[in-house]
Design an enzyme around this catalytic site. Structure first.
Site, PDB file in Angstrom:
ATOM      1  N   GLY A 130      11.830  54.154 -28.679  1.00 14.57           N
ATOM      2  CA  GLY A 130      12.119  53.332 -29.856  1.00 14.57           C
ATOM      3  C   GLY A 130      13.164  52.290 -29.507  1.00 14.57           C
ATOM      4  N   SER A 131      13.891  51.839 -30.510  1.00 14.17           N
ATOM      5  CA  SER A 131      14.837  50.747 -30.291  1.00 14.17           C
ATOM      6  C   SER A 131      16.087  51.248 -29.551  1.00 14.17           C
ATOM      7  CB  SER A 131      15.249  50.163 -31.647  1.00 14.17           C
ATOM      8  OG  SER A 131      15.854  51.173 -32.413  1.00 14.17           O
ATOM      9  N   CYS A 166       6.997  46.847 -26.118  1.00 13.30           N
ATOM     10  CA  CYS A 166       8.304  46.880 -25.468  1.00 13.30           C
ATOM     11  C   CYS A 166       8.276  45.993 -24.231  1.00 13.30           C
ATOM     12  CB  CYS A 166       8.670  48.302 -25.095  1.00 13.30           C
ATOM     13  SG  CYS A 166       7.368  49.146 -24.211  1.00 13.30           S
ATOM     14  N   LYS A 189       7.864  64.149 -34.184  1.00 11.50           N
ATOM     15  CA  LYS A 189       8.135  63.321 -35.356  1.00 11.50           C
ATOM     16  C   LYS A 189       7.647  61.912 -35.070  1.00 11.50           C
ATOM     17  CE  LYS A 189      10.807  60.362 -37.014  1.00 11.50           C
ATOM     18  NZ  LYS A 189       9.901  59.693 -37.956  1.00 11.50           N
ATOM     19  N   GLU A 234      16.346  41.526 -28.498  1.00  7.45           N
ATOM     20  CA  GLU A 234      14.921  41.821 -28.701  1.00  7.45           C
ATOM     21  C   GLU A 234      14.519  41.395 -30.115  1.00  7.45           C
ATOM     22  OE1 GLU A 234      13.581  45.950 -29.059  1.00  7.45           O
ATOM     23  OE2 GLU A 234      11.967  45.496 -27.649  1.00  7.45           O
ATOM     24  N   GLU A 290      13.287  55.832 -23.822  1.00 14.74           N
ATOM     25  CA  GLU A 290      12.549  54.606 -23.482  1.00 14.74           C
ATOM     26  C   GLU A 290      12.821  53.643 -24.625  1.00 14.74           C
ATOM     27  OE1 GLU A 290      10.940  54.028 -20.784  1.00 14.74           O
ATOM     28  OE2 GLU A 290      10.591  56.009 -19.947  1.00 14.74           O
ATOM     29  N   VAL A 299      18.806  52.886 -31.977  1.00 10.53           N
ATOM     30  CA  VAL A 299      18.547  54.271 -32.383  1.00 10.53           C
ATOM     31  C   VAL A 299      18.629  55.195 -31.162  1.00 10.53           C
ATOM     32  CG1 VAL A 299      16.865  55.859 -33.389  1.00 10.53           C
ATOM     33  CG2 VAL A 299      17.175  53.609 -34.404  1.00 10.53           C
TER      34      VAL A 299
HETATM   35  P1  NAP Z   1      12.958  52.812 -34.002  1.00  8.71           P
HETATM   36  O1  NAP Z   1      13.252  52.213 -35.315  1.00  8.71           O
HETATM   37  O2  NAP Z   1      14.078  53.003 -33.057  1.00  8.71           O
HETATM   38  O3  NAP Z   1      12.214  54.204 -34.309  1.00  8.71           O
HETATM   39  C1  NAP Z   1      11.687  55.009 -33.279  1.00  8.71           C
HETATM   40  C2  NAP Z   1      11.548  56.435 -33.778  1.00  8.71           C
HETATM   41  O4  NAP Z   1      12.855  56.954 -34.005  1.00  8.71           O
HETATM   42  C3  NAP Z   1      10.809  56.551 -35.113  1.00  8.71           C
HETATM   43  O5  NAP Z   1      10.060  57.727 -35.135  1.00  8.71           O
HETATM   44  C4  NAP Z   1      11.955  56.624 -36.112  1.00  8.71           C
HETATM   45  O6  NAP Z   1      11.614  57.253 -37.329  1.00  8.71           O
HETATM   46  C5  NAP Z   1      12.941  57.474 -35.332  1.00  8.71           C
HETATM   47  N1  NAP Z   1      14.311  57.374 -35.812  1.00  8.71           N
HETATM   48  C6  NAP Z   1      14.882  56.412 -36.564  1.00  8.71           C
HETATM   49  N2  NAP Z   1      16.179  56.715 -36.810  1.00  8.71           N
HETATM   50  C7  NAP Z   1      16.430  57.901 -36.195  1.00  8.71           C
HETATM   51  C8  NAP Z   1      17.583  58.733 -36.082  1.00  8.71           C
HETATM   52  N3  NAP Z   1      18.746  58.399 -36.646  1.00  8.71           N
HETATM   53  N4  NAP Z   1      17.481  59.877 -35.374  1.00  8.71           N
HETATM   54  C9  NAP Z   1      16.319  60.223 -34.784  1.00  8.71           C
HETATM   55  N5  NAP Z   1      15.185  59.472 -34.876  1.00  8.71           N
HETATM   56  C10 NAP Z   1      15.243  58.319 -35.555  1.00  8.71           C
HETATM   57  O7  NAP Z   1      11.860  51.966 -33.207  1.00  8.71           O
HETATM   58  P2  NAP Z   1      10.484  51.398 -33.737  1.00  8.71           P
HETATM   59  O8  NAP Z   1      10.756  50.253 -34.642  1.00  8.71           O
HETATM   60  O9  NAP Z   1       9.642  52.512 -34.227  1.00  8.71           O
HETATM   61  O10 NAP Z   1       9.812  50.867 -32.395  1.00  8.71           O
HETATM   62  C11 NAP Z   1      10.095  49.637 -31.824  1.00  8.71           C
HETATM   63  C12 NAP Z   1      11.087  49.756 -30.700  1.00  8.71           C
HETATM   64  O11 NAP Z   1      10.587  50.670 -29.726  1.00  8.71           O
HETATM   65  C13 NAP Z   1      11.306  48.469 -29.953  1.00  8.71           C
HETATM   66  O12 NAP Z   1      12.668  48.328 -29.669  1.00  8.71           O
HETATM   67  C14 NAP Z   1      10.514  48.649 -28.660  1.00  8.71           C
HETATM   68  O13 NAP Z   1      10.966  47.881 -27.578  1.00  8.71           O
HETATM   69  C15 NAP Z   1      10.712  50.104 -28.433  1.00  8.71           C
HETATM   70  N6  NAP Z   1       9.684  50.639 -27.551  1.00  8.71           N
HETATM   71  C16 NAP Z   1      10.037  50.978 -26.275  1.00  8.71           C
HETATM   72  C17 NAP Z   1       9.080  51.433 -25.383  1.00  8.71           C
HETATM   73  C18 NAP Z   1       9.446  51.796 -23.979  1.00  8.71           C
HETATM   74  O14 NAP Z   1       8.679  52.514 -23.360  1.00  8.71           O
HETATM   75  N7  NAP Z   1      10.557  51.341 -23.445  1.00  8.71           N
HETATM   76  C19 NAP Z   1       7.759  51.552 -25.804  1.00  8.71           C
HETATM   77  C20 NAP Z   1       7.438  51.206 -27.121  1.00  8.71           C
HETATM   78  C21 NAP Z   1       8.408  50.755 -27.987  1.00  8.71           C
HETATM   79  P3  NAP Z   1      11.260  56.372 -38.629  1.00  8.71           P
HETATM   80  O15 NAP Z   1      10.024  55.635 -38.311  1.00  8.71           O
HETATM   81  O16 NAP Z   1      11.091  57.409 -39.676  1.00  8.71           O
HETATM   82  O17 NAP Z   1      12.425  55.468 -38.873  1.00  8.71           O
END
Ligand code: NAP
Length: 500
Positions: free
Chosen positions: A226-227, A282, A173, A383, A248, A230
């Site tokens: 992701g965040s 990130c 997804k 963040e 991650e 979440v």
């Molecule tokens: P996000 O809002 O947490 O979304 C990440 C993924 O999770 C998306 O595919 C999202 O789908 C999905 N998601 C949202 N709500 C969910 C739920 N309730 N259950 C299951 N999946 C769900 O993060 P983002 O805005 O895409 O990305 C930015 C974040 O990622 C930042 O915090 C960044 O630091 C982090 N990040 C971390 C790393 C690492 O390796 N540590 C690398 C890159 C990014 P939708 O798009 O449909 O909402």
């Protein structure tokens, strides 16, 4: 304009509900694609198909699985420019960085294709004669990959290539902000010849599709990037089913600049780490911790350079900094500017959305620097995920490292110093998962582990190095006794010693 479909069991299918959603270019609002707005029923179909494909796939020899992954790398290399341009259109990062995102997937594919002929287990001596002792890696089954938009090609590659080479099947997804890139990527898997059901794609909201993956009994691992908010939710839901979860998550990364640093080198590293990818990595640098003797000169030079960065469409060669992902992100970043001011920080440059001329059509925020930030302020702890940098003063290296280590995140740190002893002190005391000496906080390579501590991760590592195999496999320990008699471990060993 293209309308896309889900990829389930080797077939391109619309969402069962027939509903769709749109993906737009964050630089100008252009429509990039129309995608299935899937729900739990589409997710369940994908998992069933992946579960059916698993039994054959796990028995297909790993070197042959690896050949398919290698083929993906070749197709991706041939389409690097096209994929990079699409990446800039859908996600916004400037083209050279978009090409780097694609390159990272190529690197990961080549690295993991090599694993097809390794996948090392353990072979150790037994304490008993005529007995063989070893441990092998078993795949887990169906792996659900939930990925973010900021590295829409590289991050899924970090998850899917190791998962596949280990013999798992995958349901994916992607983020709803970058689904067209996921579609293009899946077309490449299909072209490379992956059997039906081994790789499946379901687009749609995280809450519906992601949650359905997590709850499905046939999904054995949820690999999420992701965040932190979440990720915590994902982890709590998966715990109910005792599932393995690899997380991650967010970062609050810092560059420490000591008084003895090469100041110009540090400035290059800060600009690249804080404003590259418009601060949406990130590992982006969102704090500079400057020792008191160097802070004023560093800040003067840094602010002058940041003010000159040119915003625009990432496809233009004149652009230094692209858009942020969407209008909501602009609002969130600006909210932090207001918070910073209320907390007593000074906005040195930026501090507002950029809306001049064509920029008004997209989602742009000016590169921003906050001075006078104290370590416990919200802009030093939370963040922001945009081009916003907080500058904090430190008295000594010990002070700087303590400030660095004192957030709920633990991803990346960098230390600029010309003193080798201080560099080693940092290597001993910094508690983040990544540390750079005399380089910015960004720029990992696939042959080493990637991940963070505290609120950034839950102890797994992805992104590279042989340790990623631990995330995607289960250890099976096997003993073969060919002595033809009962031999008792820990008991018969004493008798053996007496016979010597
Ligand atoms: P996000 O809002 O947490 O979304 C990440 C993924 O999770 C998306 O595919 C999202 O789908 C999905 N998601 C949202 N709500 C969910 C739920 N309730 N259950 C299951 N999946 C769900 O993060 P983002 O805005 O895409 O990305 C930015 C974040 O990622 C930042 O915090 C960044 O630091 C982090 N990040 C971390 C790393 C690492 O390796 N540590 C690398 C890159 C990014 P939708 O798009 O449909 O909402």
């Amino acid at each position: 304009m293209t309308e896309f479909k889900n990829f389930i069991g080797g077939k391109w299918v619309a969402a069962q509900s027939g509903k769709t959603f749109e993906s737009h270019n964050p630089a100008n609002g252009e429509l990039v694609g129309i995608l299935p707005l899937s729900d739990a029923s589409d997710a369940a179909d994908a998992v069933e198909q992946a579960a059916t494909a698993y039994d054959k796939w796990r028995k297909y020899p790993a070197p042959k699985r690896a050949e398919l992954i290698y083929r993906v790398s070749e197709i991706l290399r041939a389409r690097k420019q096209e994929m990079g341009e699409l990446l800039t259109r859908e996600m916004g990062k400037v083209l050279p960085e978009a090409l780097g995102d694609v390159q990272e997937a190529i690197d990961m594919a080549m690295y993991m294709a090599g694993e097809g002929r390794r996948l090392n287990g353990l072979l150790v001596p037994s304490e008993l004669p005529s007995k063989w002792a070893m441990a092998v890696r078993d795949p887990l089954g169906v792996v659900a990959a939930i990925t973010p938009w900021n590295f829409p090609i590289a991050i899924p590659a970090w998850k899917m290539f190791p998962a596949l080479v280990c013999g798992n099947t995958v349901v994916w997804k992607p983020a709803s902000d970058t689904p067209v890139l996921a579609e293009r990527m899946i077309q490449i898997y299909e072209e490379a010849g992956f059997p039906p059901g081994v790789v499946n794609l379901v687009t749609g909201p995280g809450g519906a599709v992601g949650d359905a993956f997590i709850a499905h009994p046939k999904v054995r691992l949820v690999t999420f990037t992701g965040s932190t908010d979440v990720g915590r939710d994902v982890s709590m839901q998966a715990a109910k089913y005792l599932k393995r979860v690899s997380l991650e998550m967010g970062g609050k990364n810092a560059i420490i600049v000591l008084d003895d640093a090469d100041i110009d080198l540090a400035i290059e590293g800060i600009l690249w780490s804080a404003f590259g990818t418009t601060g949406q990595r990130c590992t982006a640098c969102s704090r500079v911790i400057a020792q008191q003797g160097i802070k004023s000169e560093l800040l003067d030079k840094l602010a002058a350079r940041a003010a000159k960065l040119r915003l625009g469409d990432g496809l233009l060669a004149t652009t230094d900094v692209g858009p942020v992902i969407n209008k909501k992100a602009v609002e969130k970043i600006h909210e932090y500017t207001e918070i910073a001011k209320r907390e007593g920080a000074i906005v040195l440059v930026g501090g507002e959305p950029a809306t001049d001329g064509d920029l008004a059509k997209g989602s742009f925020y000016k590169p921003t620097i906050f001075d006078n930030v104290l370590p416990n302020m919200r802009v030093a702890q939370e963040e922001i995920f945009g081009p916003a940098l907080s500058v904090i003063k430190a008295g000594s290296i010990e002070d700087a490292i303590q400030i660095n280590n004192s957030t709920n995140f633990g991803l990346s740190t960098s230390v600029y110093t010309s003193n080798v002893n201080k560099a080693f002190e940092a290597m001993r005391d910094v508690t983040t998962g990544l540390l750079y000496i005399n380089a910015g906080t960004i720029g990992s390579e696939v042959q080493l582990p990637f991940g963070g501590t505290r609120g950034t991760g839950n102890g797994h590592r992805e992104g590279g190095g042989p340790v990623v195999l631990d995330t995607f496999t289960e250890w099976k320990t096997i003993y073969v006794d060919y002595s033809g008699r009962l031999q008792r471990a820990q008991i018969d060993t004493d008798a053996l010693a007496q016979k010597l």
